[in-house]
Design a protein around this motif. Structure first.
Motif, PDB file in Angstrom:
ATOM      1  N   CYS A   1      44.453  14.572  70.315  1.00 45.46           N
ATOM      2  CA  CYS A   1      43.683  13.631  71.141  1.00 45.46           C
ATOM      3  C   CYS A   1      42.219  13.616  70.727  1.00 45.46           C
ATOM      4  CB  CYS A   1      43.809  14.018  72.612  1.00 45.46           C
ATOM      5  SG  CYS A   1      45.447  13.741  73.319  1.00 45.46           S
ATOM      6  N   LEU A   2      41.657  14.781  70.451  1.00 46.80           N
ATOM      7  CA  LEU A   2      40.269  14.857  70.009  1.00 46.80           C
ATOM      8  C   LEU A   2      40.061  14.036  68.749  1.00 46.80           C
ATOM      9  CD1 LEU A   2      37.393  16.046  69.808  1.00 46.80           C
ATOM     10  CD2 LEU A   2      38.412  18.107  68.810  1.00 46.80           C
ATOM     11  N   ASP A   3      40.948  14.178  67.783  1.00 44.00           N
ATOM     12  CA  ASP A   3      40.794  13.446  66.528  1.00 44.00           C
ATOM     13  C   ASP A   3      40.925  11.942  66.748  1.00 44.00           C
ATOM     14  OD1 ASP A   3      40.516  13.729  63.543  1.00 44.00           O
ATOM     15  OD2 ASP A   3      42.374  12.583  63.637  1.00 44.00           O
ATOM     16  N   GLU A   4      41.858  11.535  67.582  1.00 46.52           N
ATOM     17  CA  GLU A   4      42.043  10.111  67.843  1.00 46.52           C
ATOM     18  C   GLU A   4      40.824   9.514  68.539  1.00 46.52           C
ATOM     19  OE1 GLU A   4      45.639   9.932  70.081  1.00 46.52           O
ATOM     20  OE2 GLU A   4      46.945  10.158  68.310  1.00 46.52           O
ATOM     21  N   ASP A   5      40.268  10.227  69.501  1.00 43.81           N
ATOM     22  CA  ASP A   5      39.119   9.681  70.230  1.00 43.81           C
ATOM     23  C   ASP A   5      37.843   9.728  69.400  1.00 43.81           C
ATOM     24  OD1 ASP A   5      40.159   8.736  72.733  1.00 43.81           O
ATOM     25  OD2 ASP A   5      40.585  10.812  73.234  1.00 43.81           O
ATOM     26  N   TYR A   6      37.683  10.767  68.582  1.00 44.53           N
ATOM     27  CA  TYR A   6      36.548  10.761  67.654  1.00 44.53           C
ATOM     28  C   TYR A   6      36.645   9.568  66.717  1.00 44.53           C
ATOM     29  CZ  TYR A   6      34.184  11.352  63.271  1.00 44.53           C
ATOM     30  OH  TYR A   6      33.447  11.095  62.146  1.00 44.53           O
ATOM     31  N   THR A   7      37.818   9.334  66.158  1.00 49.83           N
ATOM     32  CA  THR A   7      38.006   8.230  65.218  1.00 49.83           C
ATOM     33  C   THR A   7      37.695   6.898  65.880  1.00 49.83           C
ATOM     34  OG1 THR A   7      39.677   9.484  64.003  1.00 49.83           O
ATOM     35  CG2 THR A   7      39.657   7.107  63.685  1.00 49.83           C
ATOM     36  N   ARG A   8      38.148   6.717  67.110  1.00 53.07           N
ATOM     37  CA  ARG A   8      37.868   5.490  67.848  1.00 53.07           C
ATOM     38  C   ARG A   8      36.368   5.362  68.149  1.00 53.07           C
ATOM     39  NH1 ARG A   8      38.733   0.210  69.219  1.00 53.07           N
ATOM     40  NH2 ARG A   8      38.262  -0.174  71.425  1.00 53.07           N
ATOM     41  N   LEU A   9      35.748   6.456  68.577  1.00 55.43           N
ATOM     42  CA  LEU A   9      34.312   6.429  68.860  1.00 55.43           C
ATOM     43  C   LEU A   9      33.530   6.043  67.609  1.00 55.43           C
ATOM     44  CD1 LEU A   9      32.422   9.239  70.814  1.00 55.43           C
ATOM     45  CD2 LEU A   9      31.362   7.972  68.960  1.00 55.43           C
TER      46      LEU A   9
ATOM     47  N   LEU B   1      23.664   7.816  72.176  1.00 50.17           N
ATOM     48  CA  LEU B   1      24.974   8.360  72.549  1.00 50.17           C
ATOM     49  C   LEU B   1      25.613   9.064  71.355  1.00 50.17           C
ATOM     50  CD1 LEU B   1      27.547   8.563  74.386  1.00 50.17           C
ATOM     51  CD2 LEU B   1      28.201   6.329  73.448  1.00 50.17           C
ATOM     52  N   VAL B   2      25.595   8.412  70.206  1.00 49.26           N
ATOM     53  CA  VAL B   2      26.183   8.999  69.003  1.00 49.26           C
ATOM     54  C   VAL B   2      25.452  10.289  68.634  1.00 49.26           C
ATOM     55  CG1 VAL B   2      26.554   8.652  66.529  1.00 49.26           C
ATOM     56  CG2 VAL B   2      27.062   6.798  68.145  1.00 49.26           C
ATOM     57  N   ASP B   3      24.125  10.271  68.704  1.00 53.60           N
ATOM     58  CA  ASP B   3      23.343  11.483  68.444  1.00 53.60           C
ATOM     59  C   ASP B   3      23.770  12.619  69.376  1.00 53.60           C
ATOM     60  OD1 ASP B   3      21.683  10.941  66.277  1.00 53.60           O
ATOM     61  OD2 ASP B   3      20.099  10.093  67.505  1.00 53.60           O
TER      62      ASP B   3
ATOM     63  N   ARG C   1      33.801   8.369  74.170  1.00 50.53           N
ATOM     64  CA  ARG C   1      34.437   7.228  73.497  1.00 50.53           C
ATOM     65  C   ARG C   1      34.414   6.018  74.418  1.00 50.53           C
ATOM     66  NH1 ARG C   1      39.424   4.787  75.148  1.00 50.53           N
ATOM     67  NH2 ARG C   1      40.705   6.639  74.822  1.00 50.53           N
ATOM     68  N   VAL C   2      34.713   6.232  75.690  1.00 57.85           N
ATOM     69  CA  VAL C   2      34.641   5.148  76.669  1.00 57.85           C
ATOM     70  C   VAL C   2      33.209   4.630  76.789  1.00 57.85           C
ATOM     71  CG1 VAL C   2      34.909   4.575  79.124  1.00 57.85           C
ATOM     72  CG2 VAL C   2      36.683   5.898  77.936  1.00 57.85           C
ATOM     73  N   ASP C   3      32.233   5.538  76.788  1.00 58.42           N
ATOM     74  CA  ASP C   3      30.826   5.104  76.834  1.00 58.42           C
ATOM     75  C   ASP C   3      30.497   4.198  75.654  1.00 58.42           C
ATOM     76  OD1 ASP C   3      30.226   6.556  79.159  1.00 58.42           O
ATOM     77  OD2 ASP C   3      29.700   8.352  78.013  1.00 58.42           O
TER      78      ASP C   3
END
Length: 252
Positions: A9-17, A41-43, A122-124
């Motif tokens: 899940c972490l990898d999927e949400d990082y990739t989406r973000l 936010l990314v920082d 990721r939602v943000d």
């Protein structure tokens, strides 16, 4: 959730973000974090990753924020996630590591925490970019609700009592029933802290207020990423407002 599923899940949400941020206006404001632009936010996410890498490597609290060398947001995020993923790949989840949550001083805590940190941010990013919010898997959402209530609200209300002092006393005696999917929690607010218990199978009779919905909607509501229309609430509206103030103290 087991470690492998959390890392997936972490990898999927990082990739989406990363994908959403790359296609966004980095100067756009993030409505769920109004003090931040998408770039900020990314920082922040990148610095969180680097900070946790250092916590695991050195086994003690680390200064915040970590030094980033002035890198641009997206390359910094890529580097930071690469370091985080490498750290998780070389350490068993049971390996000892410094964390802020005294009951769990293991790498596994950080795997869970980073999976939950990433899905919320990721939602943000999606909100800041003005794109549809991708679904949150039910198992991740339920785990996130549990983590927030147990680690941030219950543990936090006692570990950092000074941050909760102004919201606990007025809310003392409030009870909250939270239901999502097949799980439920009972929350009791006292002047000296918050208690959380598994209430799965119960109906929440007698609670001051109740909150119910799909797991992803409840998770986002608890993190103030969704409005009241996303969930079903009942009971005393003042009790609901008091609980919301406790949540703000726990997540600020």
């Amino acid at each position: 959730m087991d470690n492998d599923r959390l890392r997936e899940c972490l990898d999927e949400d990082y990739t989406r973000l990363r994908k959403v941020a790359a296609g966004a206006d980095l100067a756009a404001r993030v409505p769920s974090c109004p003090d931040w632009t998408v770039a900020e936010l990314v920082d922040h996410v990148a610095m969180v990753y680097l900070h946790k890498v250092a916590c695991m490597k050195f086994g003690r609290p680390q200064e915040w924020p970590p030094e980033t060398g002035g890198e641009e947001p997206l390359p910094l995020l890529e580097r930071a996630y690469g370091e985080l993923a490498a750290e998780f790949a070389t350490r068993a989840p049971s390996t000892s590591a410094y964390t802020w949550y005294e009951p769990d001083q293991t790498v596994g805590f950080w795997v869970r925490r980073m999976a939950q940190e990433t899905v919320i941010h990721r939602v943000d990013a999606e909100l800041g970019a003005g794109v549809p919010i991708a679904p949150i898997p039910a198992d991740l959402a339920l785990d996130g609700i549990d983590e927030l209530l147990v680690a941030f609200v219950s543990y936090g209300s006692r570990a950092w009592a000074e941050d909760f002092a102004d919201v606990l006393a007025p809310a003392a005696g409030t009870t909250v029933h939270i239901a999502a999917g097949e799980r439920a929690w009972s929350v009791e607010i006292a002047a000296d802290g918050v208690s959380v218990a598994d209430a799965s199978g119960g109906v929440g009779t007698g609670a001051s207020t109740s909150i119910a919905g799909e797991p992803d909607d409840v998770l986002l509501w608890l993190w103030n990423r969704a409005g009241d229309g996303a969930v079903t609430t009942s009971g005393d509206p003042d009790a609901l407002a008091a609980f919301r103030r406790v949540l703000v103290a726990a997540t600020q």
